[in-house]
Scaffold this motif. Structure first.
Motif, mmCIF file in Angstrom:
data_model
loop_
_atom_site.group_PDB
_atom_site.id
_atom_site.type_symbol
_atom_site.label_atom_id
_atom_site.label_comp_id
_atom_site.label_asym_id
_atom_site.label_seq_id
_atom_site.Cartn_x
_atom_site.Cartn_y
_atom_site.Cartn_z
ATOM 1 N N LEU A 1 0.811 -1.225 0.000
ATOM 2 C CA LEU A 1 0.000 0.000 0.000
ATOM 3 C C LEU A 1 0.841 1.270 0.000
ATOM 4 C CD1 LEU A 1 -2.852 -0.972 2.503
ATOM 5 C CD2 LEU A 1 -3.002 -0.785 0.019
ATOM 6 N N THR A 2 2.062 1.204 0.532
ATOM 7 C CA THR A 2 2.863 2.426 0.646
ATOM 8 C C THR A 2 3.547 2.803 -0.668
ATOM 9 O OG1 THR A 2 4.331 3.603 2.171
ATOM 10 C CG2 THR A 2 5.077 1.454 1.423
ATOM 11 N N GLN A 3 3.402 1.972 -1.695
ATOM 12 C CA GLN A 3 3.991 2.338 -2.992
ATOM 13 C C GLN A 3 3.393 3.660 -3.474
ATOM 14 O OE1 GLN A 3 2.914 -1.076 -5.378
ATOM 15 N NE2 GLN A 3 4.664 -2.289 -4.700
ATOM 16 N N ASN A 4 4.244 4.615 -3.740
ATOM 17 C CA ASN A 4 3.837 5.921 -4.307
ATOM 18 C C ASN A 4 2.827 6.691 -3.466
ATOM 19 O OD1 ASN A 4 5.376 5.514 -6.760
ATOM 20 N ND2 ASN A 4 3.821 3.983 -7.258
ATOM 21 N N THR A 5 2.882 6.554 -2.178
ATOM 22 C CA THR A 5 1.995 7.376 -1.349
ATOM 23 C C THR A 5 2.601 7.587 0.032
ATOM 24 O OG1 THR A 5 -0.330 7.721 -0.762
ATOM 25 C CG2 THR A 5 0.569 5.576 -0.249
ATOM 26 N N ALA A 6 2.089 8.606 0.729
ATOM 27 C CA ALA A 6 2.580 8.897 2.080
ATOM 28 C C ALA A 6 2.004 7.888 3.069
ATOM 29 C CB ALA A 6 2.170 10.309 2.478
ATOM 30 N N TRP A 7 2.763 7.635 4.135
ATOM 31 C CA TRP A 7 2.372 6.600 5.096
ATOM 32 C C TRP A 7 1.023 6.893 5.755
ATOM 33 C CZ3 TRP A 7 3.046 1.786 5.787
ATOM 34 C CH2 TRP A 7 2.655 1.185 6.983
ATOM 35 N N LYS A 8 0.716 8.158 5.985
ATOM 36 C CA LYS A 8 -0.557 8.478 6.661
ATOM 37 C C LYS A 8 -1.756 7.973 5.836
ATOM 38 C CE LYS A 8 -0.803 13.404 5.234
ATOM 39 N NZ LYS A 8 -1.238 13.257 3.894
ATOM 40 N N ASN A 9 -1.624 7.953 4.511
ATOM 41 C CA ASN A 9 -2.709 7.434 3.670
ATOM 42 C C ASN A 9 -2.833 5.912 3.793
ATOM 43 O OD1 ASN A 9 -3.009 10.055 2.708
ATOM 44 N ND2 ASN A 9 -1.493 9.728 1.099
ATOM 45 N N VAL A 10 -1.702 5.287 4.042
ATOM 46 C CA VAL A 10 -1.673 3.832 4.215
ATOM 47 C C VAL A 10 -2.350 3.448 5.534
ATOM 48 C CG1 VAL A 10 -0.154 1.825 4.445
ATOM 49 C CG2 VAL A 10 0.428 3.651 2.852
ATOM 50 N N VAL A 11 -2.104 4.247 6.567
ATOM 51 C CA VAL A 11 -2.680 3.943 7.890
ATOM 52 C C VAL A 11 -4.207 3.878 7.789
ATOM 53 C CG1 VAL A 11 -2.976 4.801 10.258
ATOM 54 C CG2 VAL A 11 -0.727 4.904 9.162
ATOM 55 N N THR A 12 -4.793 4.838 7.081
ATOM 56 C CA THR A 12 -6.257 4.831 6.916
ATOM 57 C C THR A 12 -6.715 3.562 6.193
ATOM 58 O OG1 THR A 12 -6.150 7.217 6.697
ATOM 59 C CG2 THR A 12 -8.208 6.186 6.016
ATOM 60 N N ALA A 13 -5.971 3.196 5.144
ATOM 61 C CA ALA A 13 -6.355 2.008 4.367
ATOM 62 C C ALA A 13 -6.228 0.739 5.222
ATOM 63 C CB ALA A 13 -5.472 1.897 3.120
ATOM 64 N N ILE A 14 -5.134 0.629 5.970
ATOM 65 C CA ILE A 14 -4.952 -0.574 6.811
ATOM 66 C C ILE A 14 -6.026 -0.611 7.902
ATOM 67 C CG2 ILE A 14 -3.442 -1.708 8.502
ATOM 68 C CD1 ILE A 14 -1.068 -0.911 6.814
ATOM 69 N N ALA A 15 -6.314 0.556 8.481
ATOM 70 C CA ALA A 15 -7.350 0.599 9.520
ATOM 71 C C ALA A 15 -8.681 0.112 8.941
ATOM 72 C CB ALA A 15 -7.484 2.017 10.066
#
Ligand code: SF4
Length: 235
Positions: A52-66
């Protein structure tokens, strides 16, 4: 030089405790995480996060994982039962969500077929074999594969990213255009083969890249200023 860089970064930034695990919709950086000792669920989550972290900031990944974890029983088995459209909807915040949904389905299928649903079982295989298997998955390149190898499985393999290249080229050690394998070989020959060291080092380089070594770098307060050919050339 390579260890001096690590020591200077560590002195300023301290332990980074990667890879973070998402709990109650927040990324948690617990000291236990830097030892690369994982539960099976954490290992799976790290694999999902590395995609998920490919080409995006980690904060956006946190929302997706949550969002994914708020589904019951977050696991390869559960993920494979969702359609790509359903996964894409849950991971929308991470960008490129249709492609990433396909990658996640492929990864979940891989975990079920190659590891019987428990990614950690791959620790029993040889490093080269696991890396080849991961690189055979659609949409998984060396950086993502090595992030999973190191942070989820605890294999001693250095993760190279754009920050690594930028920082070490500015330090005058490698060319920014140099290939992934060449940079990785450089770190493997310069450091003890230690997953905890590799994990902290990569995390510290990301921290430096985010805080100081931007495309337009903030050199005046950078902890690596004394080593850096780039800043010494422009001042
Ligand atoms: S001194 Fe400047 S160019 Fe060198 S590593 Fe630090 S921020 Fe980057």
């Amino acid at each position: 030089m390579v260890l001096k860089v690590y020591d200077s970064l560590h002195e300023v930034f301290g332990y980074q405790n990667w890879w973070p695990i998402v709990e109650n919709d927040m990324a948690i950086y617990h000291p236990d995480y830097r030892s690369c000792k994982r539960t099976s669920q954490h290992a799976f989550e790290i694999g999902v996060g590395a995609i998920l972290t490919q080409n995006t900031a980690w904060k956006n990944v946190v929302t997706a994982i949550a969002n994914l974890k708020n589904q019951k029983n977050f696991s390869a088995d559960k993920l494979i039962q969702l359609s790509e459209a359903e996964i894409a909807d849950l991971i929308r915040s991470s960008g490129y969500f249709n492609q990433k949904a396909r990658k996640l389905k492929g990864f979940a299928s891989f975990v079920l077929i190659e590891a019987g649903g428990d990614l950690l079982k791959l620790r029993k295989k040889k490093l080269g074999e696991v890396r080849s298997l991961l690189l055979g998955l659609w949409g998984i390149g060396p950086e993502t594969a090595d992030s999973i190898m190191l942070y989820a499985l605890g294999f001693p393999i250095f993760v190279v990213d754009a920050y690594t290249r930028r920082i070490f080229s500015r330090l005058g050690v490698v060319k920014e255009t140099v290939g992934y394998q060449e940079v990785q070989d450089f770190f493997h020959s310069a450091l003890k083969s230690n997953p905890e060291l590799f994990g902290e080092y990569h995390a510290l380089l990301v921290r430096l890249g985010k805080d100081f070594c931007h495309p337009k770098p903030l050199c005046s307060d950078c902890p690596l200023r004394k080593f850096c050919t780039y800043t010494n050339a422009i001042l």
